[in-house]
Design a protein around this motif. Structure first.
Motif, PDB file in Angstrom:
ATOM      1  N   ASN A 468      83.657  37.024  20.566  1.00 34.83           N
ATOM      2  CA  ASN A 468      84.771  38.190  21.283  1.00 34.83           C
ATOM      3  C   ASN A 468      84.075  39.591  21.047  1.00 34.83           C
ATOM      4  O   ASN A 468      85.216  40.339  20.711  1.00 34.83           O
ATOM      5  N   ASP A 469      82.967  39.731  21.106  1.00 36.81           N
ATOM      6  CA  ASP A 469      82.349  41.197  20.891  1.00 36.81           C
ATOM      7  C   ASP A 469      82.507  41.626  22.225  1.00 36.81           C
ATOM      8  O   ASP A 469      82.492  43.114  22.143  1.00 36.81           O
ATOM      9  N   LEU A 470      82.394  41.327  23.314  1.00 38.70           N
ATOM     10  CA  LEU A 470      82.899  41.697  24.787  1.00 38.70           C
ATOM     11  C   LEU A 470      84.224  42.221  25.074  1.00 38.70           C
ATOM     12  O   LEU A 470      85.115  41.489  24.627  1.00 38.70           O
ATOM     13  N   SER A 471      84.213  43.336  25.564  1.00 38.66           N
ATOM     14  CA  SER A 471      85.664  43.834  26.101  1.00 38.66           C
ATOM     15  C   SER A 471      85.705  44.403  27.438  1.00 38.66           C
ATOM     16  O   SER A 471      84.475  44.815  28.103  1.00 38.66           O
ATOM     17  N   LEU A 472      86.679  44.573  28.294  1.00 39.63           N
ATOM     18  CA  LEU A 472      86.812  45.248  29.362  1.00 39.63           C
ATOM     19  C   LEU A 472      87.354  46.662  29.254  1.00 39.63           C
ATOM     20  O   LEU A 472      88.706  46.604  28.583  1.00 39.63           O
ATOM     21  N   HIS A 473      86.920  47.644  29.960  1.00 42.33           N
ATOM     22  CA  HIS A 473      87.999  48.881  29.929  1.00 42.33           C
ATOM     23  C   HIS A 473      88.107  49.024  31.530  1.00 42.33           C
ATOM     24  O   HIS A 473      87.480  48.340  32.312  1.00 42.33           O
ATOM     25  N   TYR A 474      88.768  49.675  31.880  1.00 40.61           N
ATOM     26  CA  TYR A 474      89.557  49.648  33.456  1.00 40.61           C
ATOM     27  C   TYR A 474      89.490  51.191  33.580  1.00 40.61           C
ATOM     28  O   TYR A 474      90.117  52.019  33.123  1.00 40.61           O
ATOM     29  N   GLN A 475      88.997  51.601  34.615  1.00 38.08           N
ATOM     30  CA  GLN A 475      88.882  52.880  35.276  1.00 38.08           C
ATOM     31  C   GLN A 475      89.540  53.095  36.290  1.00 38.08           C
ATOM     32  O   GLN A 475      89.536  52.332  37.450  1.00 38.08           O
ATOM     33  N   LEU A 491      85.108  47.495  33.752  1.00 38.81           N
ATOM     34  CA  LEU A 491      83.790  48.064  33.321  1.00 38.81           C
ATOM     35  C   LEU A 491      83.438  47.220  31.929  1.00 38.81           C
ATOM     36  O   LEU A 491      84.511  47.155  31.114  1.00 38.81           O
ATOM     37  N   LEU A 492      82.388  46.651  31.677  1.00 38.54           N
ATOM     38  CA  LEU A 492      82.048  45.740  30.442  1.00 38.54           C
ATOM     39  C   LEU A 492      81.663  46.734  29.408  1.00 38.54           C
ATOM     40  O   LEU A 492      80.708  47.812  29.425  1.00 38.54           O
ATOM     41  N   ARG A 493      82.118  46.464  28.192  1.00 44.56           N
ATOM     42  CA  ARG A 493      81.759  47.343  26.833  1.00 44.56           C
ATOM     43  C   ARG A 493      81.542  46.236  25.959  1.00 44.56           C
ATOM     44  O   ARG A 493      82.088  45.021  25.844  1.00 44.56           O
ATOM     45  N   TRP A 494      80.695  46.658  25.013  1.00 42.17           N
ATOM     46  CA  TRP A 494      79.983  45.647  23.991  1.00 42.17           C
ATOM     47  C   TRP A 494      80.227  46.418  22.597  1.00 42.17           C
ATOM     48  O   TRP A 494      79.237  47.419  22.301  1.00 42.17           O
ATOM     49  N   GLN A 495      80.979  45.828  21.735  1.00 41.95           N
ATOM     50  CA  GLN A 495      81.002  46.391  20.435  1.00 41.95           C
ATOM     51  C   GLN A 495      80.369  45.456  19.352  1.00 41.95           C
ATOM     52  O   GLN A 495      81.043  44.536  19.141  1.00 41.95           O
ATOM     53  N   SER A 496      79.094  45.646  18.876  1.00 46.15           N
ATOM     54  CA  SER A 496      78.441  44.695  18.155  1.00 46.15           C
ATOM     55  C   SER A 496      78.640  44.738  16.932  1.00 46.15           C
ATOM     56  O   SER A 496      78.675  45.951  16.365  1.00 46.15           O
ATOM     57  N   PRO A 497      78.962  43.735  15.881  1.00 49.15           N
ATOM     58  CA  PRO A 497      79.119  43.784  14.572  1.00 49.15           C
ATOM     59  C   PRO A 497      77.795  44.210  13.881  1.00 49.15           C
ATOM     60  O   PRO A 497      77.737  44.751  12.710  1.00 49.15           O
ATOM     61  N   VAL A 498      76.652  43.904  14.518  1.00 48.27           N
ATOM     62  CA  VAL A 498      75.066  44.333  14.045  1.00 48.27           C
ATOM     63  C   VAL A 498      74.849  45.645  14.567  1.00 48.27           C
ATOM     64  O   VAL A 498      74.268  46.650  13.833  1.00 48.27           O
ATOM     65  N   LEU A 499      75.041  45.780  15.936  1.00 52.98           N
ATOM     66  CA  LEU A 499      74.361  47.043  16.428  1.00 52.98           C
ATOM     67  C   LEU A 499      75.283  48.318  16.654  1.00 52.98           C
ATOM     68  O   LEU A 499      74.975  49.225  17.139  1.00 52.98           O
ATOM     69  N   GLY A 500      76.599  47.983  16.483  1.00 52.09           N
ATOM     70  CA  GLY A 500      77.559  49.019  16.808  1.00 52.09           C
ATOM     71  C   GLY A 500      77.957  48.840  18.176  1.00 52.09           C
ATOM     72  O   GLY A 500      77.850  48.108  19.006  1.00 52.09           O
ATOM     73  N   SER A 501      78.385  50.259  19.003  1.00 50.83           N
ATOM     74  CA  SER A 501      78.732  50.186  20.176  1.00 50.83           C
ATOM     75  C   SER A 501      77.237  50.278  20.992  1.00 50.83           C
ATOM     76  O   SER A 501      76.475  51.222  20.823  1.00 50.83           O
TER      77      SER A 501
END
Length: 854
Positions: A468-475, A491-501
């Protein structure tokens, strides 16, 4: 139809001029389980044979036109007739007739009168005997062919004999007469070269002693040439009860070619068969040796790693044969372009042992420079290779252009062993690829850091969905005429616990390259549809959810089915989903793209071309596609209010889209000047940071609420004051229409009769009137002519379910109405018609208000 267990019924061809005999024989054989075909004389029997291809022929001897002897001989000459058993029926008992029958090709004979109860057994026995004989002949033929192919023969020798019995194949191998298989000892040993003869005699003597029998490989003289042949002998011994040798059985096989292959196998294992260059294994050996020598003498060495740009396209377009010729030509050009001191590697002659060009596989080559002084010298070699390989080639009647991307690694700075140097040169080559191709690049230590980061990113991306590291933002997307939020883009966003944003610019190309974009894209599509449905259930008037589709997703044959399944799972109406594809995708496979777009359009979803203006798509092709919207790329919007070229492109796209019935949305709107320019050119929608950055679900939900409140305040986002009058004598219909159109941002007026409608037209600046054909208070269609006379600038749209066609045509021709809509009305169609109507209503005023014309 017979079942699989139904036994085979052999077919008998019965040839006899006596009808009664034919009848009796046929009945007898059919009762015995045979099928029977008949012919009344020899000539007809031969013709019937070619038609039915029987398993056995039963034939009388004495017949008119062609007797049994002649018919039998003729059958044996026909295709397929040589092996078919022929049973002759004859009343003749003299030996001469029987001999003549066998000479004519008969297999057996039976005398008349015929013993009918035994006839079936006789025929069945004849078939079995014939099948056994045919099987024996086939076995002998196969054995002879196999031995001839394998160059394998056999021999035997009795302990009380001084001769060998040799098979024909052994005689051929050692050069003796096959017609005289009994050969004396000395004649056989004379076929062995003198230097081998003593060893062969000792081996043969050892065979006569008890113990294990070993085989022997040795040379023999070649009866057809000066070179020797190499043979392998295997032996088995037969002994009596007391252990004394009785007989030897042996095989002799010509294994000359195998011996030669074994002698060359190490060399062949190291050579690329297509280009005759060393392969990867030999390169490693040569590279290790060169580096050891360079280390010993304190020298520098260099490795160039080459890959041919766009080789796959040439291979796929012109075929693998042309691709192979291109690789061979590349190898020859590399040899010519590298100086003798640079050394090019082949294994044809001893003096070439230091040469070091190799093909690693596919379209990858390496050049080893075992002694270099300066990096500039290596660059000179790379430039010379680029120049040589970039010259056009004519292969298979096609002119071919190819360029190389070259990576360079230097010993010892970039690696002190062959594996590291090869890896780093490969990495530098990929840098040249990414930076534009037809380049050479030196390895840099930062490339290792980038490669490690890329590997880590790929590993984390594979886990992102499950964790569940992926999320969607909406413009949000703004409808300019109304000022309403008309849609959002997921729009796809990724907040990785290892790499950060992680930026989408970094991870989306990686996902496409690794194929991970397919499961990720499915997750995005499903999540976006679920959120759109949730917003609709919360009362947010969201008309459209836009989702970007990657090339890999789009080309999957199952993609339309996936979209249909997700829409069904989420309950989202198809028209509320918009799929965005890039313009460049249409250029790669126009026919395939059109087919998939048609399948998606049949589902009812909306389709948009993203980044329009960057892909050089054909307008004629664009016209054929089932599209709803064009998105002007932000590159043309960034300075649309400052650069005449950008302004001209944006204006042209808007005008073209309108003529094709498409809506236009401009991406990347970042300031009010851009917004007002696009609005003045009748652009339908905008999207960008001036309206809002992409937001998570909670923040965008709040923005929806704030935007509704701000619509009453003057701002650049506010739409035009668009007054819409709805006139319908049916209160329920009137209420439904008002409820449907209220989210569109119109200033709504309603009237239940013609008089009220006229009063409202007089007291308000109404842009469009939407009126039912059955308005009360006037006579027939005169109300619409009255509208036209009193309020000519107001566009009139008529709706109804029972209107005369001729009456409608007359009203349209007279200019009394702008458009007719048939009830029941589609919400999406009504919204689009009203949008265009207000655009048509406002344009004359906008033209009058152009700068400089006040």
């Amino acid at each position: 139809m017979l079942s699989a267990s139904t036994p085979h019924r052999p077919l008998v061809l019965l040839i006899d001029d006596d009808l009664s005999i034919r009848l009796l024989v046929s009945v007898s054989l059919e009762q015995a389980g045979f099928q029977v075909e008949q012919a009344e004389n020899g000539r007809w029997g031969v013709e019937k044979f070619e038609q039915v291809h029987p398993d056995v022929v039963l034939m009388d001897v004495m017949m008119p036109e062609m007797d049994g002897f002649a018919a039998s001989a003729e059958l044996r000459r026909r295709p397929g007739g040589a092996q078919v058993p022929i049973l002759m029926m004859t009343g003749l008992d003299d030996h001469g007739s029987i001999d003549q029958a066998f000479d004519a090709g008969a297999t057996d004979f039976i005398t008349k009168p015929i013993n009918y109860p035994l006839l079936g057994h006789r025929v069945r026995y004849l078939l079995r005997a014939s099948a056994a004989m045919n099987s024996l002949r086939e076995s002998e033929r196969r054995l002879a062919v196999a031995q001839r192919i394998a160059r394998l023969g056999h021999w035997d020798w009795r302990a009380d004999s001084t001769t060998f019995h040799l098979s024909e194949e052994v005689c051929r191998i050692i050069g003796l007469d096959p017609n005289a298989p009994e050969v004396p000892f000395e004649a056989v040993f004379d076929c062995v070269p003198e230097k081998e003869r003593s060893r062969v005699r000792q081996w043969f003597a050892s065979l006569q002693e008890p113990g294990d029998l070993a085989g022997l490989n040795h040379w023999i003289l070649n009866p057809k040439g000066p070179e020797l042949r190499y043979v392998r002998q295997q032996v088995e011994a037969i002994r009596d009860g007391s252990g004394r040798l009785v007989q030897l059985y042996g095989t002799l096989q010509d294994i000359t070619e195998l011996q030669r292959a074994e002698e060359r196998i190490r060399q062949l294992a190291f050579i690329d068969s297509l280009t005759r260059l060393p392969n990867r294994e030999l390169l490693k050996d040569r590279l290790s040796a060169a580096l050891s020598l360079a280390k010993r003498h304190g020298r520098r060495a260099a490795l160039l790693f080459l890959d041919l740009d766009n080789f796959k396209r040439i291979n796929d377009t012109l075929g693998h044969s042309v691709g192979d010729m291109l690789l061979q030509a590349t190898a020859e050009r590399l040899k010519l372009s590298v100086r003798q001191s640079d050394t090019v590697s082949r294994l044809e002659s001893p003096e070439d042992q230091n040469e070091t060009i190799a093909r690693l596989g596919g379209d990858e080559f390496t050049v080893l420079l075992p002694e270099v002084r300066r990096s500039e010298d290596v660059a000179n070699v790379a430039e010379r290779i680029q120049t040589a390989l970039s010259q056009p080639l004519v292969l298979g009647g096609h002119e071919v252009f190819i360029t190389p991307s070259i990576g360079i690694a230097i010993f010892p700075e970039d690696g002190d062993n062959s594996e590291t140097l090869l890896k780093n040169a490969d990495m530098a080559m990929y840098l040249a690829k990414r930076q534009g191709r037809n380049l050479y690049r030196f390895f840099d230590a930062t490339l290792n850091e980038a490669a490690l980061k890329r590997l880590t990113m790929e590993n984390q991306l594979r886990k992102a969905i499950d964790q569940n590291d992926l999320s969607l933002h909406y413009q949000p997307q703004l409808d300019l005429p109304s000022g309403q939020i008309s849609g959002v883009e997921a729009l796809l966003r990724w907040q990785s616990p290892v790499l950060g944003s992680v930026s989408p610019v970094d991870f989306i190309p990686l996902a496409e390259e690794t194929g991970l974009i397919i499961p990720i894209g499915e997750w995005v599509l499903r999540t976006a549809c679920q959120q759109a449905k949730r917003w609709q259930e919360q009362g947010v008037g969201l008309q459209r959810m836009a989702v970007n589709i990657s090339v890999l997703q789009f080309v999957q044959p199952s993609f339309p089915g996936l979209v249909a399944r997700i829409l069904e799972e989420t309950g989202l109406a198809p028209e509320a989903l918009e799929l965005e594809i890039t313009e460049s995708l249409l250029m790669k496979d126009p026919e395939g793209a059109t087919s998939i777009l048609q399948a998606l359009k049949e589902l009812g979803v909306q389709l948009a071309i993203d980044d329009f203006g960057t892909g050089y798509s054909s307008l004629s092709r664009l016209k054929q596609l089932p599209l709803d919207r064009l998105k002007i790329d932000k590159a043309f919007v960034r300075e649309v209010n400052l650069q005449p070229d950008d302004a001209a492109i944006a204006t042209a796209v808007i005008a073209m889209a309108e003529s094709m019935g498409l809506r236009v949305i401009a991406e990347g709107v970042e300031n009010e000047a851009q917004l007002r320019f696009l609005k003045s050119k009748n652009c339908d929608e905008v999207q960008g940071y001036f309206l809002s950055r992409p937001l998570p679900v909670d923040e965008l939900t709040k923005m929806f609420q704030r935007h509704q409140k701000n619509m009453t305040e003057p701002s650049a986002f506010a739409g035009d004051t668009r007054v819409l009058l709805i006139a319908d004598p049916d209160p329920a219909s009137l209420a439904t229409l008002a409820e449907t159109l209220r989210p569109e941002g119109y200033h709504l007026l309603t009237a239940g009769n013609a008089q009220t409608a006229l009063d409202l037209l007089t007291s308000h600046d109404v842009g469009v009137v939407l009126a039912d054909f059955q308005l009360s208070g006037t006579h027939g269609d005169q109300v619409f002519r009255c509208f036209r006379e009193l309020h000519p600038k107001t566009l009139r749209i008529v709706m109804g379910d029972d209107c005369g066609v001729e009456q409608m045509i007359e009203l349209i021709n007279d200019g009394a109405i702008y458009k007719f809509l048939r009830k029941p009305l589609s919400g999406s169609l009504l919204r689009e018609v009203l949008r265009k109507a207000f655009l048509t209503h406002t344009r004359p005023a906008e033209v009058d208000a152009l700068p400089g014309e006040h």
